[in-house]
Structure formats: structure tokens, C-alpha cells
Design a protein around this motif. Structure first.
Motif, PDB file in Angstrom:
ATOM      1  N   ILE A   1       0.811  -1.223   0.000  1.00  0.00           N
ATOM      2  CA  ILE A   1       0.000   0.000   0.000  1.00  0.00           C
ATOM      3  C   ILE A   1       0.840   1.267   0.000  1.00  0.00           C
TER       4      ILE A   1
ATOM      5  N   LEU B   1      -1.529   5.278  -0.745  1.00  0.00           N
ATOM      6  CA  LEU B   1      -2.063   6.174   0.277  1.00  0.00           C
ATOM      7  C   LEU B   1      -1.742   7.623  -0.057  1.00  0.00           C
TER       8      LEU B   1
ATOM      9  N   VAL C   1      -5.248  10.138   3.991  1.00  0.00           N
ATOM     10  CA  VAL C   1      -5.362   8.856   4.691  1.00  0.00           C
ATOM     11  C   VAL C   1      -4.328   8.768   5.805  1.00  0.00           C
ATOM     12  N   ILE C   2      -3.112   9.217   5.509  1.00  0.00           N
ATOM     13  CA  ILE C   2      -2.054   9.195   6.534  1.00  0.00           C
ATOM     14  C   ILE C   2      -2.453  10.064   7.722  1.00  0.00           C
TER      15      ILE C   2
ATOM     16  N   THR D   1      -7.215  -4.077   2.270  1.00  0.00           N
ATOM     17  CA  THR D   1      -6.806  -3.747   0.907  1.00  0.00           C
ATOM     18  C   THR D   1      -6.556  -5.020   0.096  1.00  0.00           C
TER      19      THR D   1
ATOM     20  N   GLU E   1      -6.525   2.637  -5.657  1.00  0.00           N
ATOM     21  CA  GLU E   1      -5.927   3.576  -4.704  1.00  0.00           C
ATOM     22  C   GLU E   1      -6.724   3.529  -3.404  1.00  0.00           C
ATOM     23  N   ILE E   2      -6.076   3.966  -2.339  1.00  0.00           N
ATOM     24  CA  ILE E   2      -6.729   3.967  -1.029  1.00  0.00           C
ATOM     25  C   ILE E   2      -7.151   5.396  -0.725  1.00  0.00           C
TER      26      ILE E   2
ATOM     27  N   ALA F   1     -10.454   4.110   3.433  1.00  0.00           N
ATOM     28  CA  ALA F   1      -9.783   3.863   4.718  1.00  0.00           C
ATOM     29  C   ALA F   1     -10.780   3.909   5.871  1.00  0.00           C
TER      30      ALA F   1
END
Length: 455
Positions: free
Chosen positions: A300, A304, A308-309, A334, A341-342, A347
Motif C-alpha cells: 500500500i 495512500l 489517509v495518513i 486492501t 488507490e486507497i 480507509a
């Protein structure tokens, strides 16, 4: 260690002993002693009369000789006192060195090689501990002895301690041992459960060899010795023996030495001899850096985005283990859903049963700082800076006030997250805010608008 002739060693031992006792005591009990041999872990000493043999077995005098040997060699020897008639005739065949070279012996350090300084993420909340640990690793036994690292569970104490051990083993031939207080207690308790005799004696010797014949002792979670009085006593003697021989001691705890009230006072005072250093929970920036480090080289890593982080960083405010668990959960989700993509929505969906999403919106210092900064058109870095102009000071005070009112964080933690300010600075800002809110309607309006944005 350099091999030394027995006569040279024993001459130095007698000098050490002479410095510990009166001249009369030395003349009567020690001046006529002769070293016969040192084989493995046994020192054989010839005494002139039976009364010397009996007296030197007394714990007081026995301890003086034992400590002198340990100071000079770093080894924990056993002693045997003999009369002339008890000696064998072939004395010339006895070895004339203080120790044999250890061959084909693998020393188990108990270290995990994955814990290194290189993969330890450093930020404001752990920087001092990291710098101290690196200094100890580069000069063990020279400074910060003992090094006492404390902080609540999950903040990276074990990683840092083992990084020290791995660095030392990689850059020297010093003998390092990592252990826990529970293992130390278990090993010591095992002696008491054995019957008196050869087996018990051998076990006791093995225990001393394990914990005292090392150059670096790393012991984790010392707080678990609370209530174990006999084990505390044994650790006290182990600590003294190592410290006197300039061997490095590294200890961790979930509390500071002063807060370990149920640990013996004499131990707590020794924990303060070197450097006690604490690790705080990671601030928002450090949590983001930890997340980036944890996802590196995973499936991943490139999926990200920063949203998301930041979401994960704001949702995992307590410790690094929570961050690791969250990332593992996202990795599993995932792998199952296989998205290109995330996104933030992805998330949130994947972690909805694992993290408290409310933290993201209204119970995080990081999120409050961001909302306040956006409201006033400045940056979070401005809030943390040393700038004193009113366009920065006022938003900073508002952010500090909201952090105190809307989170469970204490003044010290809030100050730390605002550029490392002292808790008294935060307290002063809060007092000013409370006074201004009594008369400033515009301030009340701004505060309400910011709270609405948090919601």
C-alpha cells in the motif's frame, strides 16, 4: 579481555583488598595468602592456617575478595581456600592464566536484529531518549550509566533499548544481554525451588554467570519487580557488581524512578545515578512519519495519499502499537478489496470497527491545530513557532485552549505539541483566554465557529 598472569592479577587483587580494610586486618588475614590457580570459574587460594580458611569463608571477608576480583576481571568467580597439605603435588601443571579462551560458545543476547537506530523514527517526543541511547551505544559504560528509559507502554522503549544492544554487538566484541524483569525474577526464583546441594549450587553459579559476566545488561519493564523483595535484593547486588566494574546498565519502566514507590529506595536512588529520560506519546507529525515508515516496502506504499495518513495519525493518538495494528488492518482490507488507490472514504470504511473515528474530528491536538490554522489563514508550523506577533499569538492561545477543553491531554503534552513549550506557558495562555472570554464577544464568536468546524 587480555590474558594476564595469575601472579600479576593476584598482586593487584591484594592492592584492592588493602584499600578496603585496616592495616591490621590486612596483615593478619590477607598478607600471607597465595594464589594457587584459576581454572574456569574457580579460584584456589592457599591459606597459612585453618583459622584463615574459616575466617575467609565469612561473608564479610569473602565479599571483599570476590569484589576485588570482579573489579579487575569483570568475572564472577567462586573461591576455594586450601592448606598446604591439601594441595596436589603437580602444581606446575596448573594453568597460569586467569581465564580460558571461550571457543565454540555462542552467546545468546536475546536481541531482535530488526530493532535498529536506522528504523527508529525520531521526533520531538522521543528525541532526547534517542540521543542518549546513541551516546550509550557508542560509549557503553562511560556515560549515562545506568540509562533509565521510561514512558507508557507502546512508545518504543523496547525498540530503543534493543537498538543499543544491536549497535554494540555490531561494533564491538562486548557481551550484551537483553532480558525482562520477569525473566530475571523467574531465573532467580528457580534457585530457591531447588534442594540444597550440588544442583542448587550449579544453578546459582549459572545465574550469576548469566547476569554478572556481561558487559551490557539491558533489562526491560523493571516495574514488574514490585512486590518481589528477594528478587529486588538480588538485582540490587547485580546492579552494584556491574556498575562497580563499569559495565553498562540499561533499564526501562512505565514510570519514572521517583514514581516507582514500591521498589526499594536504595534501588530507586541508583536508577538516578545515570540519566533518567522519558518518552512521550508521539505528536501528530511524528505519528505521520511513523506511518510512512511502517508502510514503506508494503503493497500500500504508493496507494495512500496524505489525507489517509493524517486520518490514521489522528485516529491513533495513544501509542505506536495502535498505529501498527491499524496499518495491518488496512493491509488486510486492501488485500481483500484490491482497490487501485486507497482513498479517505475507503480507509474509513476499512477501519470503521477498529479506530475511533470521533478522535479524527474533535479529540486530537493535531486536528484542532489544523482547524484553527485554517480558520485564521496561517500554518500549523506558525502555531508551533516562536513568533510573537498578535496574528500568531492569538490563534495559538485559542488552539491551546481548545486542546485543553476538547481533549484529555495534560498541559505538558499540549505544550510539547506546540513547539516544545513549558506547561507553565500553556497555563498562562489558558488563564488569559478564560479572562478574555468573559468580556470579548468577538472571541466567543470565533471560538463557537471553530468548534462548529471541529464537529
Amino acid at each position: 579481555m587480555r590474558l594476564m598472569k595469575t601472579e600479576d592479577l593476584f598482586a593487584k587483587v591484594l592492592v584492592e583488598v588493602a584499600g578496603e580494610v585496616s592495616q591490621n586486618t590486612y596483615s593478619v588475614w590477607f598478607s600471607k595468602l597465595e594464589l594457587v590457580s584459576i581454572v574456569d570459574n574457580l579460584v584456589t587460594i592457599k591459606v597459612p592456617m585453618m583459622i584463615h580458611k574459616e575466617t575467609l569463608c565469612n561473608p564479610q571477608y569473602h565479599g571483599i575478595i570476590h569484589d576485588a576480583f570482579f573489579t579487575l576481571t569483570g568475572k564472577d568467580y567462586e573461591f576455594k581456600y586450601v592448606l598446604e597439605e591439601e594441595l596436589v603435588d603437580n602444581r606446575e601443571d596448573l594453568p597460569n592464566v586467569i581465564e580460558k579462551k571461550e571457543e565454540n560458545i555462542i552467546w545468546n543476547t536475546n536481541l531482535n536484529p530488526k530493532y535498529t537506530f536506522d528504523n527508529y523514527v525520531v521526533g520531538n517526543t522521543n528525541r532526547l531518549a534517542f540521543v542518549a541511547a546513541k551516546a550509550v551505544a557508542e560509549s557503553p559504560g562511560v556515560i549515562h550509566n545506568p540509562l533509565f528509559i521510561y514512558g507508557r507502554s507502546g512508545l518504543g522503549k523496547t525498540h530503543l533499548m534493543q537498538a543499543i544492544g544491536n549497535y554494540i554487538t555490531e561494533h564491538s566484541d562486548l557481551k550484551v544481554l537483553y532480558t525482562t524483569s520477569n525473566e530475571f525474577m523467574s531465573d532467580f526464583t528457580g534457585i530457591a525451588t531447588l534442594d540444597r546441594g550440588a544442583t542448587s549450587l550449579n544453578y546459582a553459579n549459572d545465574f550469576k554467570n548469566k547476569y554478572r559476566n556481561v558487559d551490557v545488561l539491558i533489562i526491560d519493564d523493571i516495574q514488574f519487580l514490585v512486590g518481589a523483595e528477594r528478587t529486588q535484593t538480588e538485582f540490587f547486588h547485580t546492579f552494584n557488581a556491574l556498575h562497580q566494574a563499569n559495565k553498562q546498565i540499561i533499564i526501562s519502566s512505565d514510570k519514572s524512578p521517583d514514581d516507582l514507590k514500591k521498589i526499594e529506595e536504595r534501588l530507586r536512588s541508583r536508577f538516578m545515578w545515570g540519566l533518567p529520560v522519558d518518552i512521550y506519546p508521539p505528536d501528530f507529525e511524528l505519528r505521520c512519519e511513523i506511518i510512512k515508515a511502517k508502510i514503506k516496502h508494503t503493497s500500500i506504499e504508493n496507494k495512500l495519499n496524505n489525507d489517509v495518513i493524517e486520518y490514521i495519525a489522528n485516529s491513533c493518538v495513544n501509542d505506536v502499537r495502535h498505529i501498527e495494528g491499524t496499518i495491518n488492518r488496512l493491509l488486510a482490507y486492501t488485500a481483500m478489496m484490491v482497490p487501485d488507490e486507497i482513498t479517505l472514504d475507503f480507509a474509513i470504511e476499512g477501519l470503521k470497527d477498529y479506530v475511533n473515528t470521533n478522535i479524527f474530528v474533535n479529540n486530537s491536538i493535531g486536528s484542532i491545530q489544523k482547524v484553527v490554522a485554517d480558520y485564521f489563514g496561517i500554518s500549523v508550523d506558525d502555531l508551533k513557532s516562536k513568533k510573537r506577533n498578535n496574528t500568531i499569538v492569538k490563534p495559538r492561545h485559542i488552539a491551546m485552549y481548545l486542546c485543553r477543553m476538547e481533549t484529555d491531554e495534560n498541559l505538558a503534552k499540549i505544550g510539547l505539541e506546540f513547539g516544545g513549550r513549558d506547561h507553565s506557558t500553556v497555563s498562562t495562555a489558558l488563564d488569559k483566554m478564560k479572562e478574555d472570554l468573559k468580556t470579548d464577544e468577538n472571541l466567543n464568536k470565533m471560538l463557537k465557529e471553530i468548534k462548529d468546524k471541529l464537529k
